[in-house]
Design a protein around this motif. Sequence first.
Motif, short mmCIF file in Angstrom:
data_model
loop_
_atom_site.label_atom_id
_atom_site.label_comp_id
_atom_site.label_asym_id
_atom_site.label_seq_id
_atom_site.Cartn_x
_atom_site.Cartn_y
_atom_site.Cartn_z
N LEU A 182 0.83 -1.20 0.00
CA LEU A 182 0.00 0.00 0.00
C LEU A 182 0.87 1.25 0.00
O LEU A 182 0.59 2.22 -0.73
CB LEU A 182 -0.92 -0.02 1.23
N LYS A 183 1.92 1.22 0.79
CA LYS A 183 2.82 2.37 0.82
C LYS A 183 3.47 2.60 -0.54
O LYS A 183 3.57 3.75 -1.01
CB LYS A 183 3.91 2.15 1.89
N MET A 184 3.89 1.55 -1.21
CA MET A 184 4.53 1.69 -2.53
C MET A 184 3.53 2.25 -3.54
O MET A 184 3.88 3.07 -4.40
CB MET A 184 5.06 0.33 -2.99
N GLY A 185 2.25 1.81 -3.42
CA GLY A 185 1.24 2.33 -4.33
C GLY A 185 1.02 3.82 -4.11
O GLY A 185 0.85 4.59 -5.08
N ILE A 186 1.01 4.25 -2.85
CA ILE A 186 0.82 5.68 -2.55
C ILE A 186 2.01 6.49 -3.03
O ILE A 186 1.86 7.61 -3.54
CB ILE A 186 0.57 5.86 -1.05
N ILE A 187 3.23 5.92 -2.88
CA ILE A 187 4.42 6.62 -3.38
C ILE A 187 4.32 6.82 -4.88
O ILE A 187 4.59 7.92 -5.40
CB ILE A 187 5.69 5.83 -3.01
N ALA A 188 3.89 5.76 -5.59
CA ALA A 188 3.75 5.87 -7.05
C ALA A 188 2.69 6.91 -7.41
O ALA A 188 2.87 7.72 -8.34
CB ALA A 188 3.39 4.51 -7.65
N LEU A 189 1.59 6.94 -6.64
CA LEU A 189 0.53 7.91 -6.90
C LEU A 189 1.02 9.33 -6.66
O LEU A 189 0.77 10.25 -7.46
CB LEU A 189 -0.67 7.61 -6.01
N SER A 190 1.76 9.53 -5.55
CA SER A 190 2.26 10.88 -5.26
C SER A 190 3.26 11.35 -6.31
O SER A 190 3.30 12.54 -6.65
CB SER A 190 2.89 10.91 -3.86
N GLN A 191 4.03 10.41 -6.84
CA GLN A 191 4.98 10.78 -7.89
C GLN A 191 4.25 11.22 -9.16
O GLN A 191 4.66 12.20 -9.82
CB GLN A 191 5.91 9.61 -8.19
N LEU A 193 1.21 12.49 -9.27
CA LEU A 193 0.58 13.79 -8.98
C LEU A 193 1.60 14.91 -9.04
O LEU A 193 1.33 16.01 -9.56
CB LEU A 193 -0.09 13.75 -7.60
N ALA A 194 2.79 14.63 -8.49
CA ALA A 194 3.83 15.66 -8.52
C ALA A 194 4.28 15.94 -9.95
O ALA A 194 4.55 17.10 -10.32
CB ALA A 194 5.01 15.22 -7.66
N ALA A 195 4.35 14.88 -10.79
CA ALA A 195 4.79 15.07 -12.18
C ALA A 195 3.77 15.87 -12.98
O ALA A 195 4.13 16.71 -13.82
CB ALA A 195 5.02 13.72 -12.84
N ASN A 196 2.49 15.62 -12.73
CA ASN A 196 1.45 16.37 -13.45
C ASN A 196 1.35 17.80 -12.96
O ASN A 196 1.00 18.71 -13.73
CB ASN A 196 0.09 15.68 -13.29
N GLY A 197 1.64 18.00 -11.67
CA GLY A 197 1.57 19.35 -11.12
C GLY A 197 0.18 19.92 -11.09
O GLY A 197 0.00 21.13 -10.97
N ALA A 206 -0.84 12.47 -0.07
CA ALA A 206 -0.22 11.16 -0.29
C ALA A 206 1.02 11.01 0.57
O ALA A 206 1.28 9.93 1.14
CB ALA A 206 0.12 10.99 -1.76
N ILE A 207 1.79 12.07 0.68
CA ILE A 207 2.99 12.02 1.53
C ILE A 207 2.60 11.81 2.99
O ILE A 207 3.24 11.06 3.73
CB ILE A 207 3.81 13.30 1.36
N ALA A 208 1.51 12.47 3.43
CA ALA A 208 1.03 12.29 4.81
C ALA A 208 0.58 10.86 5.05
O ALA A 208 0.83 10.28 6.13
CB ALA A 208 -0.11 13.26 5.10
N LEU A 209 -0.06 10.27 4.04
CA LEU A 209 -0.48 8.88 4.15
C LEU A 209 0.72 7.95 4.30
O LEU A 209 0.67 6.95 5.04
CB LEU A 209 -1.32 8.47 2.94
N GLN A 210 1.79 8.27 3.59
CA GLN A 210 3.01 7.46 3.73
C GLN A 210 3.51 7.45 5.17
O GLN A 210 3.90 6.41 5.70
CB GLN A 210 4.11 8.01 2.81
#
Length: 373
Positions: A182-191, A193-197, A206-210
């Motif tokens: 689950l943590k790896m999935g959230i990391i991928a999601l946050s990445q 989101l950050a790339a799309n800006g 997402a970072i808080a969820l991590q």
Amino acid sequence: MVFNWNDPKRSAGSANDSDVPLEDRYPLLIDAVQDYAIFMLDPTGRVASWNSGARKIKGYVADEIIGRHFSIFYMPEDVAADKPGRELVLATAQGRAEDQGWRVRRDGSRFWADVTITAVHDTSGALLGFAKVTRDMTERMRLAELEHASELSAHMQVAREDEQRRIARELHDDLGQQLIALKMGIIALSQRLAANGTDPSGSAAAIALQGQIDSMIASLRRIAANLRPPMLDDLGLAAALEWLVDDFTQRFHMSVKFHTDIDDATVAPFAASALYRIVQEALTNVARHAQASEVLIEASSDADTCTIHIEDNGRGTIVADAGKRGSFGLLGMRERVRQLHGTLKIDSAPDKGFRIAVQIPINAIRPDESPPV
């Protein structure tokens, strides 16, 4: 013929032994027996004689009981089921009847009796009555119950440790891996989101969820380790105790001095689990009750004895009240020490700290020994 064992003329010391005919010495011998109730019943089941052992075990003197039906010794439910009558019928048919069960004394208290009823016939075969022999087996039965309870307790300890080991592994291997995924999935999601800006707040969430998942993983590992530290099976008792001390120090901010020279190769798995739990329970009591700032733990062994000493500088207690202080923990320690045939001593006083000293025979912890009972 039924001897009157209560005839004053036959009482011990009433005549010189050399003056007593041989055939008259048997009643004297029977009356002298203290550990068995030996008495006669007439054919209907009424008491016809009474020896000193019967008086001691059942509480009746001869004048109170002779002539009364022997069912008075039985539990009410046995009388209602006509157990006394059935035993006489069986003794008549087979020559004797044997039984073990609860019987009632004169004062109403119960005792566990081993009973033999033997039919007595004359030379022509006519039934004269019954000889009844009763032995009080209460203490022996209680000892057997304690031994059984001890054996059951030891097996329960082993089963509980096995079950805690299984649960700990499932928590670590199953639920722990799911949280990591689950943590790896959230990391991928946050990445992404950050790339799309396009959604900065989503990336921050997402970072808080991590962080929350990291905290859950840490809690899960601590719970699993408390259930059954993997290093106890993988690395041995010394490593498990070091981990326990380190975790205790970090969680409760106490100074712990720990020393051990126990060789893990000389400790059987059952004993290692018991010794670990003893220290764990002691530290739990310190955390809950001691209000201490320092703890000393020493575990050592020599050719004869394994010794564990645990001491804190906390508020202490009156030793007589120690059972009330974390009573379940102390009871658990006492039971584990007893299973290892050891001794546990407590020393404390108000404002003088709390000390626990455990000594266990080295033979009880060796790997070639079966789990003690």
